[in-house]
Design a protein around this motif. Structure first.
Motif, PDB file in Angstrom:
ATOM      1  N   TYR A  31      -5.141   1.414  -4.740  1.00  0.00           N
ATOM      2  CA  TYR A  31      -3.786   1.096  -5.314  1.00  0.00           C
ATOM      3  C   TYR A  31      -3.076   1.830  -6.195  1.00  0.00           C
ATOM      4  O   TYR A  31      -2.369   1.458  -7.045  1.00  0.00           O
ATOM      5  CB  TYR A  31      -4.016  -0.284  -5.880  1.00  0.00           C
ATOM      6  CG  TYR A  31      -4.784  -1.377  -4.861  1.00  0.00           C
ATOM      7  CD1 TYR A  31      -3.507  -2.054  -4.005  1.00  0.00           C
ATOM      8  CD2 TYR A  31      -5.914  -1.587  -4.674  1.00  0.00           C
ATOM      9  CE1 TYR A  31      -4.123  -3.069  -3.033  1.00  0.00           C
ATOM     10  CE2 TYR A  31      -6.383  -2.697  -3.876  1.00  0.00           C
ATOM     11  CZ  TYR A  31      -5.385  -3.236  -2.982  1.00  0.00           C
ATOM     12  OH  TYR A  31      -5.966  -4.174  -2.105  1.00  0.00           O
ATOM     13  N   LYS A  87       0.618   1.311  -7.283  1.00  0.00           N
ATOM     14  CA  LYS A  87       1.029  -0.052  -6.665  1.00  0.00           C
ATOM     15  C   LYS A  87       1.195  -1.106  -7.828  1.00  0.00           C
ATOM     16  O   LYS A  87       0.787  -0.653  -9.165  1.00  0.00           O
ATOM     17  CB  LYS A  87      -0.210  -0.614  -5.837  1.00  0.00           C
ATOM     18  CG  LYS A  87      -0.187   0.360  -4.590  1.00  0.00           C
ATOM     19  CD  LYS A  87       1.099   0.032  -3.718  1.00  0.00           C
ATOM     20  CE  LYS A  87       0.877   0.918  -2.491  1.00  0.00           C
ATOM     21  NZ  LYS A  87       2.007   0.948  -1.481  1.00  0.00           N
ATOM     22  N   ALA A 143      -2.852   1.872 -10.877  1.00  0.00           N
ATOM     23  CA  ALA A 143      -1.487   1.135 -10.639  1.00  0.00           C
ATOM     24  C   ALA A 143      -0.399   1.551 -11.463  1.00  0.00           C
ATOM     25  O   ALA A 143      -0.778   1.883 -12.642  1.00  0.00           O
ATOM     26  CB  ALA A 143      -1.906  -0.272 -10.411  1.00  0.00           C
ATOM     27  N   ASP A 145       0.565  -6.064  -4.799  1.00  0.00           N
ATOM     28  CA  ASP A 145       0.088  -5.518  -3.945  1.00  0.00           C
ATOM     29  C   ASP A 145      -1.527  -5.927  -3.632  1.00  0.00           C
ATOM     30  O   ASP A 145      -2.078  -5.692  -2.576  1.00  0.00           O
ATOM     31  CB  ASP A 145       0.048  -4.172  -3.799  1.00  0.00           C
ATOM     32  CG  ASP A 145       1.642  -3.561  -3.816  1.00  0.00           C
ATOM     33  OD1 ASP A 145       2.080  -3.853  -2.874  1.00  0.00           O
ATOM     34  OD2 ASP A 145       1.758  -2.995  -5.113  1.00  0.00           O
TER      35      ASP A 145
END
Length: 303
Positions: free
Chosen positions: A138, A141, A163, A226
């Motif tokens: 991720y 994200k 992230a 997400d």
């Protein structure tokens, strides 16, 4: 029939122990309701040495296939009771009983679940339980982490390395992580703590794209993200061991030494069921190999 080694648990730990015990020429049986264990449901794995990426189910199958290269027996049943009588362990499955000179207990553990709609449906598709395992998926994200203790704080810090934004969602009025971890989380600009809130539902299309809270946050109960990581605790599947007299710690984990020996001679344990700190497939495999060696030398000394 008396086996040299009875391995209780069919996850990657139990299967790895079986492979090594088979190589040692020990009369070995693996007893498990379901083979494969936790990795069967966690999707792709990106941190298992030797594989840049491998599906959890595929990894378990590969280890099982390797174990089957040797004379290892498999019993796909639930163990109802386990006890030591004299120098042998008595293992009962319904009306059937087998005996073994040693036991390797590798029943694993399970993550505590939120038990909300969408959690099961999106497992591996935005719902995760291990930041080390899946956080790198991720990059850039927005993620959520549910929990407020040390484990959740550590997970949040790991997720923040990848992230752009991490929501830490906790049901009480402040997170209860130790002071050090609490400070790290609070000072991290990527992490936003949402207190007095619970996730009531996880939603998405093919993958997670939002969660529903039980209270509004910035004017809405929907929170876009997400992926969502659950860090509300871990439960060791250790009841059978405890009933057999094996010492457990306050978290219910089987207490082992560096040779994976328990307080009962001939009873070894490996993987997520033990009090070893790190709960990962590669750790379980390593501990299982140690347990297999220990069982082998235990038997050798008895012969």
């Amino acid at each position: 029939m008396t086996y040299d080694v009875a391995i209780i648990g069919g996850g990657v730990g139990g299967l790895s122990a079986a492979m090594y015990c088979g190589r040692f020429g020990l009369k070995t049986v693996v007893i498990a309701e379901k083979r494969g264990g936790t990795v069967m449901i966690i999707g792709d794995i990106h941190n298992y040495p030797g594989f840049k990426e491998i599906n959890g189910m595929e990894l378990a199958q590969k280890i099982e296939e390797h174990a089957k290269e040797y004379e290892v027996e498999f019993i796909d049943r639930r163990v109802d009771s386990l006890e030591k009588k004299g120098d042998e362990f008595i293992i009962t499955m319904g009306e059937d009983t087998i005996k073994s000179k040693t036991v390797i207990f590798a029943t694993g553990g399970d993550w505590k679940k939120l038990g909300v709609p969408g959690e099961k449906e999106y497992l591996g598709k935005g719902v995760h339980y291990c930041a080390v395992c899946d956080g790198a998926l991720y990059k850039g994200k927005t993620l959520g982490i549910v929990g407020g203790a040390n484990a959740a704080a550590k997970e949040a810090m790991i997720l923040a390395e990848y992230a752009d934004k991490v929501y830490m969602i906790y049901r009480q009025d402040e997170i209860r992580a130790e002071h050090h971890y609490k400070q790290l989380v609070e000072k991290n600009p990527k992490i936003e703590i949402i207190t007095n809130a619970k996730v009531t539902e996880i939603k998405g299309e093919k993958f997670v794209n939002r969660v529903i809270l039980d209270k509004e946050h910035e004017g809405s109960k929907e929170l876009a993200m997400d992926g969502i990581f659950i860090a509300i605790g871990h439960v060791s599947v250790s009841e059978l061991a405890g009933e057999a007299g094996v010492k457990l710690n306050k978290e219910g984990e089987v207490i082992t030494d560096i040779e994976m020996q328990t307080n009962i001679p001939g009873f070894f344990a490996a993987g997520d069921v033990t009090n070893q700190k790190y709960k990962q497939a590669i750790v379980a495999v390593g501990e299982a190999v140690i347990a297999a060696h220990s069982a082998y030398y235990f038997l050798k000394q008895k012969s």
